[in-house]
Design a protein around this motif. Structure first.
Motif, PDB file in Angstrom:
ATOM      1  N   ALA A   1      -0.447  -0.745  -9.962  1.00  7.35           N
ATOM      2  CA  ALA A   1       0.337  -0.201  -8.849  1.00  7.35           C
ATOM      3  C   ALA A   1       0.007   1.269  -8.617  1.00  7.35           C
ATOM      4  CB  ALA A   1       1.832  -0.388  -9.103  1.00  7.35           C
ATOM      5  N   ASP A   2      -0.080   2.041  -9.690  1.00  3.51           N
ATOM      6  CA  ASP A   2      -0.402   3.468  -9.554  1.00  3.51           C
ATOM      7  C   ASP A   2      -1.804   3.659  -8.983  1.00  3.51           C
ATOM      8  OD1 ASP A   2       2.074   4.162 -10.595  1.00  3.51           O
ATOM      9  OD2 ASP A   2       1.322   4.278 -12.661  1.00  3.51           O
TER      10      ASP A   2
ATOM     11  N   ARG B   1      -1.972   2.827  -5.283  1.00  2.60           N
ATOM     12  CA  ARG B   1      -1.410   3.925  -4.485  1.00  2.60           C
ATOM     13  C   ARG B   1      -2.395   5.095  -4.373  1.00  2.60           C
ATOM     14  NH1 ARG B   1       3.423   2.410  -7.164  1.00  2.60           N
ATOM     15  NH2 ARG B   1       4.953   1.685  -5.642  1.00  2.60           N
TER      16      ARG B   1
ATOM     17  N   SER C   1       4.459  -6.039 -11.531  1.00  5.18           N
ATOM     18  CA  SER C   1       5.667  -6.863 -11.460  1.00  5.18           C
ATOM     19  C   SER C   1       5.919  -7.245 -10.003  1.00  5.18           C
ATOM     20  CB  SER C   1       6.859  -6.088 -12.013  1.00  5.18           C
ATOM     21  OG  SER C   1       7.179  -5.015 -11.132  1.00  5.18           O
TER      22      SER C   1
ATOM     23  N   ASP D   1       8.572  -6.578  -8.370  1.00  2.00           N
ATOM     24  CA  ASP D   1       9.151  -5.395  -7.723  1.00  2.00           C
ATOM     25  C   ASP D   1       8.059  -4.402  -7.316  1.00  2.00           C
ATOM     26  OD1 ASP D   1      11.705  -6.403  -8.000  1.00  2.00           O
ATOM     27  OD2 ASP D   1      12.129  -5.282  -9.839  1.00  2.00           O
ATOM     28  N   GLN D   2       7.085  -4.192  -8.198  1.00  2.00           N
ATOM     29  CA  GLN D   2       5.989  -3.275  -7.869  1.00  2.00           C
ATOM     30  C   GLN D   2       5.187  -3.796  -6.679  1.00  2.00           C
ATOM     31  OE1 GLN D   2       4.176  -3.274 -11.787  1.00  2.00           O
ATOM     32  NE2 GLN D   2       4.720  -1.116 -12.084  1.00  2.00           N
TER      33      GLN D   2
ATOM     34  N   ALA E   1       6.253  -5.709  -4.277  1.00  2.00           N
ATOM     35  CA  ALA E   1       7.078  -5.544  -3.073  1.00  2.00           C
ATOM     36  C   ALA E   1       7.053  -4.093  -2.599  1.00  2.00           C
ATOM     37  CB  ALA E   1       8.508  -6.000  -3.347  1.00  2.00           C
ATOM     38  N   GLU E   2       7.126  -3.146  -3.530  1.00  7.40           N
ATOM     39  CA  GLU E   2       7.072  -1.723  -3.171  1.00  7.40           C
ATOM     40  C   GLU E   2       5.726  -1.373  -2.549  1.00  7.40           C
ATOM     41  OE1 GLU E   2       7.924   0.249  -6.840  1.00  7.40           O
ATOM     42  OE2 GLU E   2      10.038  -0.339  -6.831  1.00  7.40           O
ATOM     43  N   LEU E   3       4.645  -1.908  -3.099  1.00  4.75           N
ATOM     44  CA  LEU E   3       3.319  -1.669  -2.527  1.00  4.75           C
ATOM     45  C   LEU E   3       3.246  -2.210  -1.106  1.00  4.75           C
ATOM     46  CD1 LEU E   3       1.048  -2.481  -5.606  1.00  4.75           C
ATOM     47  CD2 LEU E   3       1.419  -0.232  -4.587  1.00  4.75           C
TER      48      LEU E   3
ATOM     49  N   GLU F   1       5.724  -2.593   0.998  1.00  5.92           N
ATOM     50  CA  GLU F   1       6.538  -1.726   1.862  1.00  5.92           C
ATOM     51  C   GLU F   1       5.773  -0.467   2.258  1.00  5.92           C
ATOM     52  OE1 GLU F   1      10.203  -0.900  -0.151  1.00  5.92           O
ATOM     53  OE2 GLU F   1      10.864  -2.996  -0.073  1.00  5.92           O
ATOM     54  N   GLU F   2       4.864  -0.012   1.378  1.00 10.53           N
ATOM     55  CA  GLU F   2       4.064   1.179   1.666  1.00 10.53           C
ATOM     56  C   GLU F   2       2.813   0.849   2.481  1.00 10.53           C
ATOM     57  OE1 GLU F   2       3.397   3.824  -1.755  1.00 10.53           O
ATOM     58  OE2 GLU F   2       5.009   2.723  -2.777  1.00 10.53           O
TER      59      GLU F   2
END
Length: 153
Positions: A104-105, A108, A125, A127-128, A130-132, A134-135
């Protein structure tokens, strides 16, 4: 050496090579036999005809019996899809960098221009992921069986 026809709970067919019947039984009981495609340890042995190499045999070798009804044979199309999937996973493995838990890092960093763009793979994960998303960072989950992470003989 015994060559056994095996199938997992997801109907992935594969061969297993064992020193003896007892060797297969022992490994199966200890949970060491697993599907090379999905990693499932719910593996069953399929009936198979013996393979005999006799130079002076006059009769053809017996035909291999069909699998039992509860384990339907894979269609040629399913076998082809399975082979294509394995080929795709091997291509991903050969052409991407494994960044492990830093996925994930690193995704990004590449997205925001802090690292050079390249093909990467690793663990993230839900959650990770999903966050990616969203970005605006596209990720593709690709489960890779343990057997394909190492060279096959």
């Amino acid at each position: 050496m015994k060559v056994l026809d095996l199938r997992c709970e997801h109907s992935h067919g594969f061969e297993g090579w064992f020193g003896s019947e007892d060797d297969f039984a022992s490994q199966h009981e200890r949970g060491l036999v697993e599907c090379p495609l999905c990693g499932s340890k719910q593996v069953s042995r399929l009936p198979s005809a013996p393979r005999l190499n006799l130079s002076n045999a006059r009769e053809p070798a017996p035909q291999q019996p069909k699998p039992p009804a509860e384990s339907p044979a894979l269609t040629p199309e399913a076998k082809q899809l399975q082979a294509l999937w394995v080929q795709a996973v091997r291509h991903v493995m050969a052409n991407t960098e494994d960044v492990g838990e830093r996925f994930a890092d690193e995704a990004r960093r590449m997205h925001y221009g802090d690292a050079p763009n390249r093909g990467i793979r690793g663990q993230a994960s839900a959650d990770q992921a999903a966050e990616l998303a969203e970005e605006g960072i596209d990720v593709l989950p690709l489960p890779i069986p343990k057997a394909l992470k190492e060279p096959l003989q």
